[in-house]
Motif scaffolding. Sequence first.
Motif, PDB file in Angstrom:
ATOM      1  N   GLU A  48       0.823  -1.218   0.000  1.00 10.97           N
ATOM      2  CA  GLU A  48       0.000   0.000   0.000  1.00 10.97           C
ATOM      3  C   GLU A  48       0.850   1.258   0.000  1.00 10.97           C
ATOM      4  O   GLU A  48       0.484   2.256  -0.640  1.00 10.97           O
ATOM      5  CB  GLU A  48      -0.949   0.011   1.217  1.00 10.97           C
ATOM      6  CG  GLU A  48      -2.084  -0.985   1.147  1.00 10.97           C
ATOM      7  CD  GLU A  48      -1.693  -2.344   1.691  1.00 10.97           C
ATOM      8  OE1 GLU A  48      -2.588  -3.196   1.834  1.00 10.97           O
ATOM      9  OE2 GLU A  48      -0.490  -2.555   1.977  1.00 10.97           O
ATOM     10  N   LYS A 104       0.806   4.182  -2.915  1.00 10.30           N
ATOM     11  CA  LYS A 104       0.566   5.603  -2.623  1.00 10.30           C
ATOM     12  C   LYS A 104       1.666   6.489  -3.195  1.00 10.30           C
ATOM     13  O   LYS A 104       1.406   7.602  -3.664  1.00 10.30           O
ATOM     14  CB  LYS A 104       0.457   5.817  -1.110  1.00 10.30           C
ATOM     15  CG  LYS A 104      -0.800   5.220  -0.489  1.00 10.30           C
ATOM     16  CD  LYS A 104      -0.765   5.333   1.024  1.00 10.30           C
ATOM     17  CE  LYS A 104      -1.974   4.653   1.657  1.00 10.30           C
ATOM     18  NZ  LYS A 104      -1.902   4.668   3.141  1.00 10.30           N
ATOM     19  N   SER A 120      -1.312   7.636  -8.543  1.00 13.94           N
ATOM     20  CA  SER A 120      -2.161   8.728  -8.079  1.00 13.94           C
ATOM     21  C   SER A 120      -3.561   8.588  -8.667  1.00 13.94           C
ATOM     22  O   SER A 120      -3.799   7.760  -9.562  1.00 13.94           O
ATOM     23  CB  SER A 120      -1.562  10.077  -8.504  1.00 13.94           C
ATOM     24  OG  SER A 120      -1.469  10.159  -9.925  1.00 13.94           O
ATOM     25  N   VAL A 179      -7.356   7.872  -9.677  1.00 12.39           N
ATOM     26  CA  VAL A 179      -8.215   6.688  -9.711  1.00 12.39           C
ATOM     27  C   VAL A 179      -7.381   5.408  -9.701  1.00 12.39           C
ATOM     28  O   VAL A 179      -7.758   4.423  -9.056  1.00 12.39           O
ATOM     29  CB  VAL A 179      -9.134   6.724 -10.955  1.00 12.39           C
ATOM     30  CG1 VAL A 179      -9.931   5.432 -11.081  1.00 12.39           C
ATOM     31  CG2 VAL A 179     -10.066   7.915 -10.898  1.00 12.39           C
ATOM     32  N   ARG A 197      -4.516   4.879  -8.235  1.00 13.44           N
ATOM     33  CA  ARG A 197      -4.096   4.634  -6.846  1.00 13.44           C
ATOM     34  C   ARG A 197      -5.251   4.057  -6.030  1.00 13.44           C
ATOM     35  O   ARG A 197      -5.087   3.062  -5.315  1.00 13.44           O
ATOM     36  CB  ARG A 197      -3.616   5.948  -6.212  1.00 13.44           C
ATOM     37  CG  ARG A 197      -3.190   5.799  -4.738  1.00 13.44           C
ATOM     38  CD  ARG A 197      -3.015   7.169  -4.103  1.00 13.44           C
ATOM     39  NE  ARG A 197      -4.269   7.913  -4.156  1.00 13.44           N
ATOM     40  CZ  ARG A 197      -4.364   9.244  -4.136  1.00 13.44           C
ATOM     41  NH1 ARG A 197      -3.268   9.977  -4.082  1.00 13.44           N
ATOM     42  NH2 ARG A 197      -5.549   9.830  -4.171  1.00 13.44           N
ATOM     43  N   ASP A 198      -6.425   4.670  -6.136  1.00 15.15           N
ATOM     44  CA  ASP A 198      -7.578   4.203  -5.362  1.00 15.15           C
ATOM     45  C   ASP A 198      -7.970   2.782  -5.756  1.00 15.15           C
ATOM     46  O   ASP A 198      -8.331   1.959  -4.899  1.00 15.15           O
ATOM     47  CB  ASP A 198      -8.775   5.141  -5.574  1.00 15.15           C
ATOM     48  CG  ASP A 198      -8.513   6.547  -5.049  1.00 15.15           C
ATOM     49  OD1 ASP A 198      -7.595   6.707  -4.224  1.00 15.15           O
ATOM     50  OD2 ASP A 198      -9.222   7.481  -5.470  1.00 15.15           O
ATOM     51  N   ALA A 246      -7.714  -0.476  -3.298  1.00 14.70           N
ATOM     52  CA  ALA A 246      -8.921  -1.251  -3.020  1.00 14.70           C
ATOM     53  C   ALA A 246      -8.708  -2.724  -3.348  1.00 14.70           C
ATOM     54  O   ALA A 246      -9.119  -3.611  -2.583  1.00 14.70           O
ATOM     55  CB  ALA A 246     -10.098  -0.691  -3.810  1.00 14.70           C
ATOM     56  N   GLY A 269     -15.095   7.606  -7.276  1.00  8.11           N
ATOM     57  CA  GLY A 269     -14.983   6.748  -6.101  1.00  8.11           C
ATOM     58  C   GLY A 269     -16.015   5.634  -6.123  1.00  8.11           C
ATOM     59  O   GLY A 269     -15.739   4.500  -5.698  1.00  8.11           O
ATOM     60  N   VAL A 304     -14.840   2.792  -8.353  1.00  8.27           N
ATOM     61  CA  VAL A 304     -13.830   1.966  -7.685  1.00  8.27           C
ATOM     62  C   VAL A 304     -14.489   1.013  -6.698  1.00  8.27           C
ATOM     63  O   VAL A 304     -14.180  -0.190  -6.670  1.00  8.27           O
ATOM     64  CB  VAL A 304     -12.790   2.854  -6.975  1.00  8.27           C
ATOM     65  CG1 VAL A 304     -11.887   2.002  -6.079  1.00  8.27           C
ATOM     66  CG2 VAL A 304     -11.958   3.615  -7.994  1.00  8.27           C
ATOM     67  N   SER A 328      -5.328   5.249 -15.437  1.00  5.43           N
ATOM     68  CA  SER A 328      -6.618   4.922 -14.812  1.00  5.43           C
ATOM     69  C   SER A 328      -7.522   4.205 -15.799  1.00  5.43           C
ATOM     70  O   SER A 328      -8.185   3.216 -15.463  1.00  5.43           O
ATOM     71  CB  SER A 328      -7.301   6.202 -14.302  1.00  5.43           C
ATOM     72  OG  SER A 328      -6.514   6.839 -13.330  1.00  5.43           O
TER      73      SER A 328
END
Length: 345
Positions: free
Chosen positions: A164, A168, A172, A174, A176-177, A181, A216, A219, A257
């Motif tokens: 993780e 990070k 960066s 979307v 990264r998210d 996830a 979000g 995701v 992304s």
Amino acid sequence: MAMSSGQPVPSLTQEILGHLGLASKTAAWGTLGTLRTCLNFSVDKDVQRLLRAIAGPGVDRSTIVDVLTNRSREQRQLISRTFQERTQQDLLKSLQAALSGDLERLVVALLQPAAQVDARELRTALQVAGPAKDVATEILATRAPAQLQECLAAYKHDFQTEVEEDIKVETSGVLRDLLLALAKGSREGYSGIIDYNLAEQDVQALKQPAGPCSEGTWVIILTQRNLEHLRRVFELYRQRTGHELEEAVQTRFHGDSQVALLGLASVIRNTALYFAEKLHRALQEPEPNYQALMRILISRSETDLLSIRAEFKKKFGKSLYSSLQDAVRGDCRSALLALCRAEDL
């Protein structure tokens, strides 16, 4: 109200197995892999064969390939431990000293624990800019929960940091998210029940205008819902909008992304086809992408490479085995063909 679905549509692999009279045997095999546990396995004989292969006047590459591509990963680990006990030498280091190039890399991937191989591939993918980052999505999205946890533990052990933290630092937005996830491994399992109301809610959420909040939502839905539910969501989305979900991804997202979301959508729709398409792209490059070929053929050889072969033949009209024969050269050619196993007529 949640209701059970009707009869599922059989996959290409199920159809093929059915025609071959093998459908009922799949559960007994426990795998659609090309490589299974060798039944007449003798660890002492294998150790002696490998020792002769690397100790003679010339390295016997064919024997090394024959032994390692005809044993399960568990059996290869036993060979390594026994080699150490019998000779006081490290088998992996001995083979690395005897080999070079792509064949050396392939042998390392065969002999190391799967989690360690995945961790190394994941680390490399995160640190390299551009399209290579899709390998991170591949690993995090296609490994079974237990495999994923082992990979993350190996990552922490080998690189002294949590995956993780690297996600990070190296990514960066979307992407990264999405990777964070997926790394949590919190996707729901399929219960056999279809929640039609939730499917409708998810479609409406995915249709919302573009913006930080809606990103979000994408995701959350694509990384947490079970795959059967998501396939229904994809179909409902097409019915409600007249467009495939991937078209919305191409319109709303860009760069890494977009690549990651399109890859994840492909995994959700048909994991075997996803890998077949990646293998095809690896073979179509001016110089075959040997790293991709090795990673996929090795990682799927004990799980679903038969399914991948079937999807490859269906999509591209040519077998994976023949495609490898035509495109691959060098020392690792025989090993890749051995992992693929056979021609699909």
